[in-house]
Design an enzyme around this catalytic site. Structure first.
Site, PDB file in Angstrom:
ATOM      1  N   GLY A   1     -98.514 116.607   7.201  1.00 37.21           N
ATOM      2  CA  GLY A   1     -99.244 116.023   8.325  1.00 37.21           C
ATOM      3  C   GLY A   1     -98.728 114.705   8.866  1.00 37.21           C
TER       4      GLY A   1
ATOM      5  CE  LYS B   1    -110.727 108.997   7.735  1.00 39.53           C
ATOM      6  NZ  LYS B   1    -109.474 108.502   7.160  1.00 39.53           N
TER       7      LYS B   1
ATOM      8  CB  THR C   1    -102.237 117.738   9.819  1.00 38.57           C
ATOM      9  OG1 THR C   1    -103.651 117.592   9.627  1.00 38.57           O
ATOM     10  CG2 THR C   1    -101.770 116.760  10.895  1.00 38.57           C
TER      11      THR C   1
ATOM     12  CB  SER D   1    -110.203 104.989  11.291  1.00 39.48           C
ATOM     13  OG  SER D   1    -111.545 105.317  11.501  1.00 39.48           O
TER      14      SER D   1
ATOM     15  N   GLY E   1     -99.849 109.367   1.255  1.00 40.53           N
ATOM     16  CA  GLY E   1    -100.124 110.735   1.726  1.00 40.53           C
ATOM     17  C   GLY E   1     -99.018 111.336   2.579  1.00 40.53           C
TER      18      GLY E   1
ATOM     19  CG  ASP F   1    -104.181 110.340  -7.275  1.00 36.71           C
ATOM     20  OD1 ASP F   1    -104.999 109.828  -6.482  1.00 36.71           O
ATOM     21  OD2 ASP F   1    -104.430 111.349  -7.955  1.00 36.71           O
TER      22      ASP F   1
ATOM     23  CE1 TYR G   1    -112.403 112.219   7.083  1.00 29.39           C
ATOM     24  CE2 TYR G   1    -113.159 112.890   9.248  1.00 29.39           C
ATOM     25  CZ  TYR G   1    -112.155 112.411   8.424  1.00 29.39           C
ATOM     26  OH  TYR G   1    -110.907 112.111   8.957  1.00 29.39           O
TER      27      TYR G   1
ATOM     28  CB  SER H   1     -97.726 115.962   0.523  1.00 34.36           C
ATOM     29  OG  SER H   1     -99.033 115.976   1.064  1.00 34.36           O
TER      30      SER H   1
HETATM   31  N1  LIG Z   1    -105.845 115.979  11.309  1.00 34.83           N
HETATM   32  C1  LIG Z   1    -106.927 115.519  11.909  1.00 34.83           C
HETATM   33  O1  LIG Z   1    -107.568 116.222  12.715  1.00 34.83           O
HETATM   34  C2  LIG Z   1    -107.371 114.096  11.648  1.00 34.83           C
HETATM   35  C3  LIG Z   1    -108.269 113.524  12.566  1.00 34.83           C
HETATM   36  C4  LIG Z   1    -108.703 112.222  12.352  1.00 34.83           C
HETATM   37  C5  LIG Z   1    -108.249 111.516  11.250  1.00 34.83           C
HETATM   38  N2  LIG Z   1    -107.379 112.093  10.367  1.00 34.83           N
HETATM   39  C6  LIG Z   1    -106.951 111.291   9.209  1.00 34.83           C
HETATM   40  O2  LIG Z   1    -105.541 111.258   9.150  1.00 34.83           O
HETATM   41  C7  LIG Z   1    -105.118 111.051   7.803  1.00 34.83           C
HETATM   42  C8  LIG Z   1    -104.011 112.038   7.476  1.00 34.83           C
HETATM   43  O3  LIG Z   1    -104.519 113.347   7.545  1.00 34.83           O
HETATM   44  P1  LIG Z   1    -103.664 114.586   8.082  1.00 34.83           P
HETATM   45  O4  LIG Z   1    -104.292 115.050   9.318  1.00 34.83           O
HETATM   46  O5  LIG Z   1    -102.228 114.272   8.073  1.00 34.83           O
HETATM   47  O6  LIG Z   1    -104.048 115.671   6.966  1.00 34.83           O
HETATM   48  P2  LIG Z   1    -103.179 116.308   5.777  1.00 34.83           P
HETATM   49  O7  LIG Z   1    -101.992 117.009   6.353  1.00 34.83           O
HETATM   50  O8  LIG Z   1    -104.134 117.094   4.984  1.00 34.83           O
HETATM   51  O9  LIG Z   1    -102.667 115.049   4.951  1.00 34.83           O
HETATM   52  C9  LIG Z   1    -103.513 114.309   4.099  1.00 34.83           C
HETATM   53  C10 LIG Z   1    -102.676 113.577   3.090  1.00 34.83           C
HETATM   54  O10 LIG Z   1    -103.533 112.819   2.224  1.00 34.83           O
HETATM   55  C11 LIG Z   1    -103.084 113.044   0.900  1.00 34.83           C
HETATM   56  N3  LIG Z   1    -104.055 112.767  -0.142  1.00 34.83           N
HETATM   57  C12 LIG Z   1    -105.246 113.341  -0.370  1.00 34.83           C
HETATM   58  N4  LIG Z   1    -105.800 112.830  -1.490  1.00 34.83           N
HETATM   59  C13 LIG Z   1    -104.921 111.909  -1.973  1.00 34.83           C
HETATM   60  C14 LIG Z   1    -104.896 111.035  -3.093  1.00 34.83           C
HETATM   61  N5  LIG Z   1    -105.886 110.994  -3.983  1.00 34.83           N
HETATM   62  N6  LIG Z   1    -103.814 110.213  -3.271  1.00 34.83           N
HETATM   63  C15 LIG Z   1    -102.791 110.232  -2.400  1.00 34.83           C
HETATM   64  N7  LIG Z   1    -102.746 111.059  -1.326  1.00 34.83           N
HETATM   65  C16 LIG Z   1    -103.802 111.872  -1.124  1.00 34.83           C
HETATM   66  C17 LIG Z   1    -102.663 114.503   0.901  1.00 34.83           C
HETATM   67  O11 LIG Z   1    -101.896 114.783  -0.265  1.00 34.83           O
HETATM   68  P3  LIG Z   1    -101.926 116.217  -1.002  1.00 34.83           P
HETATM   69  O12 LIG Z   1    -100.985 117.088  -0.224  1.00 34.83           O
HETATM   70  O13 LIG Z   1    -101.450 115.914  -2.381  1.00 34.83           O
HETATM   71  O14 LIG Z   1    -103.334 116.690  -0.969  1.00 34.83           O
HETATM   72  C18 LIG Z   1    -101.867 114.535   2.197  1.00 34.83           C
HETATM   73  O15 LIG Z   1    -100.587 114.013   2.010  1.00 34.83           O
HETATM   74  C19 LIG Z   1    -106.373 111.189   6.940  1.00 34.83           C
HETATM   75  O16 LIG Z   1    -106.833 109.894   6.580  1.00 34.83           O
HETATM   76  C20 LIG Z   1    -107.380 111.856   7.872  1.00 34.83           C
HETATM   77  O17 LIG Z   1    -108.714 111.513   7.548  1.00 34.83           O
HETATM   78  C21 LIG Z   1    -106.936 113.364  10.549  1.00 34.83           C
END
Ligand SMILES: NC(=O)c1ccc[n+]([C@@H]2O[C@H](COP(=O)([O-])OP(=O)(O)OC[C@H]3O[C@@H](n4cnc5c(N)ncnc54)[C@H](OP(=O)(O)O)[C@@H]3O)[C@@H](O)[C@H]2O)c1
Length: 273
Positions: free
Chosen positions: A13, A147, A178, A129, A9, A51, A143, A11
């Site tokens: 964030g 987790k 993000t 997580s 992931g 993926d 969701y 791309s």
């Molecule tokens: N941001 C928050 O507030 C927060 C809080 C707690 C936990 N988290 C966790 O942190 C992690 C990263 O999230 P983020 O905040 O950085 O959000 P994000 O910017 O939306 O990044 C999520 C990443 O996951 C990728 N992804 C989704 N489906 C996928 C698949 N089938 N195969 C491969 N990659 C896939 C997305 O790729 P695409 O661009 O192709 O969709 C993107 O690169 C996640 O596990 C999320 O649950 C985030």
């Protein structure tokens, strides 16, 4: 020797920021994303399509990494997203799709790299997580459940893989700025803005809380910094909170303390002198 770190992931964030940070710190980073063009501008040792819902794409990415570098020292299971909605109003498919990424995706990645880590007699797996993996709120239960599952799997894996010198670590971010929020909207807006929903008061509250938080969240650096710590610690903790304010940490610690007290009472556990 520089460590080889495979991240899912990348791309946007946290994944993208982590890939950049570790590359700049001298790690051999294998950045992966579903669409290669989303990683334009990201400079790492190798970039691969991956993926996590597609077993063939996982096998190809792991094989390409091993072919190029001969090893995988660290796996960061970062790919994930949230589907908001009251349990009654979500379909099996919506929930299943999220489990495919957040839970089965991470498990598939782990199964693909562990045989090599066992052979190397070393490795570290960092599972991203969330504080939603510790606490549940209405309309975010599905969701949270993904987790919680990741937390349980990580707790088991930490013990199962310890004899092979493979450490398993959880990183639990709070609200982070993000693309996460955009994806939440893309998957949930139709449900959350349905005026006929019997859950509209929950959705209204959920939106108010989200609006209040928006703009105040730390950036992904707050998490990638903690992931790097977890990666470099000689004795990593089982779990690290990341980007969580002091008040949030206090509530979590207090909750754990109260729960311990309840269980001690229930099982008549008397602390040793
Ligand atoms: N941001 C928050 O507030 C927060 C809080 C707690 C936990 N988290 C966790 O942190 C992690 C990263 O999230 P983020 O905040 O950085 O959000 P994000 O910017 O939306 O990044 C999520 C990443 O996951 C990728 N992804 C989704 N489906 C996928 C698949 N089938 N195969 C491969 N990659 C896939 C997305 O790729 P695409 O661009 O192709 O969709 C993107 O690169 C996640 O596990 C999320 O649950 C985030």
């Amino acid at each position: 020797m520089n460590k080889v770190v495979l991240i899912t992931g990348c791309s946007t964030g946290i994944g993208r920021d982590l890939a950049q940070r570790l590359s700049q710190s001298g790690y051999i980073v294998v950045a992966t994303a579903r669409n290669m063009e989303t990683m334009d501008g990201l400079v790492t040792a190798l970039k691969l399509p991956l993926d996590v819902t597609d077993p063939e794409s996982i096998q190809n990415a792991v094989a390409a990494t091993l072919k190029r570098f001969g090893r995988i020292d660290v796996l960061v299971n970062n790919a994930g997203y949230a589907q908001v909605g009251a349990i009654e109003e979500l379909t099996d498919d919506q929930i299943r799709q999220m489990y495919e990424v957040n839970v089965f995706g991470a498990m598939r990645m782990i199964r693909a790299v562990v045989p090599h880590m066992r052979q190397q007699k070393a490795g570290r797996i960092i599972n991203i997580s969330s504080i939603a993996g510790k606490m549940v709120t209405p309309v975010n239960g599905s969701y949270s459940s993904t987790k919680f599952a990741l937390e349980a799997l990580s707790d088991a894996l930490r013990l199962e893989l310890a004899p092979f010198d493979i450490q398993v670590v959880l990183v639990e971010p709070g609200a982070i700025k993000t693309n996460f929020d955009q994806t939440v909207h893309a998957h949930g807006d139709e449900i959350v803005s349905n005026p006929a929903s019997p859950y509209r008061s929950f959705y209204r509250k959920y939106q108010q809380v989200s609006d209040r938080m928006r703009g105040q969240e730390p950036g992904p650096q707050a998490v990638s910094k903690v992931i790097q710590q977890a990666l470099e610690s000689s004795k990593p903790k089982a779990r690290y909170l990341a980007g969580v304010a002091m008040s949030g940490r206090l509530i979590i610690n207090l909750r754990d303390l109260v729960w311990d007290l309840v269980v001690r009472q229930m099982f008549s556990i008397i602390p040793q002198e």
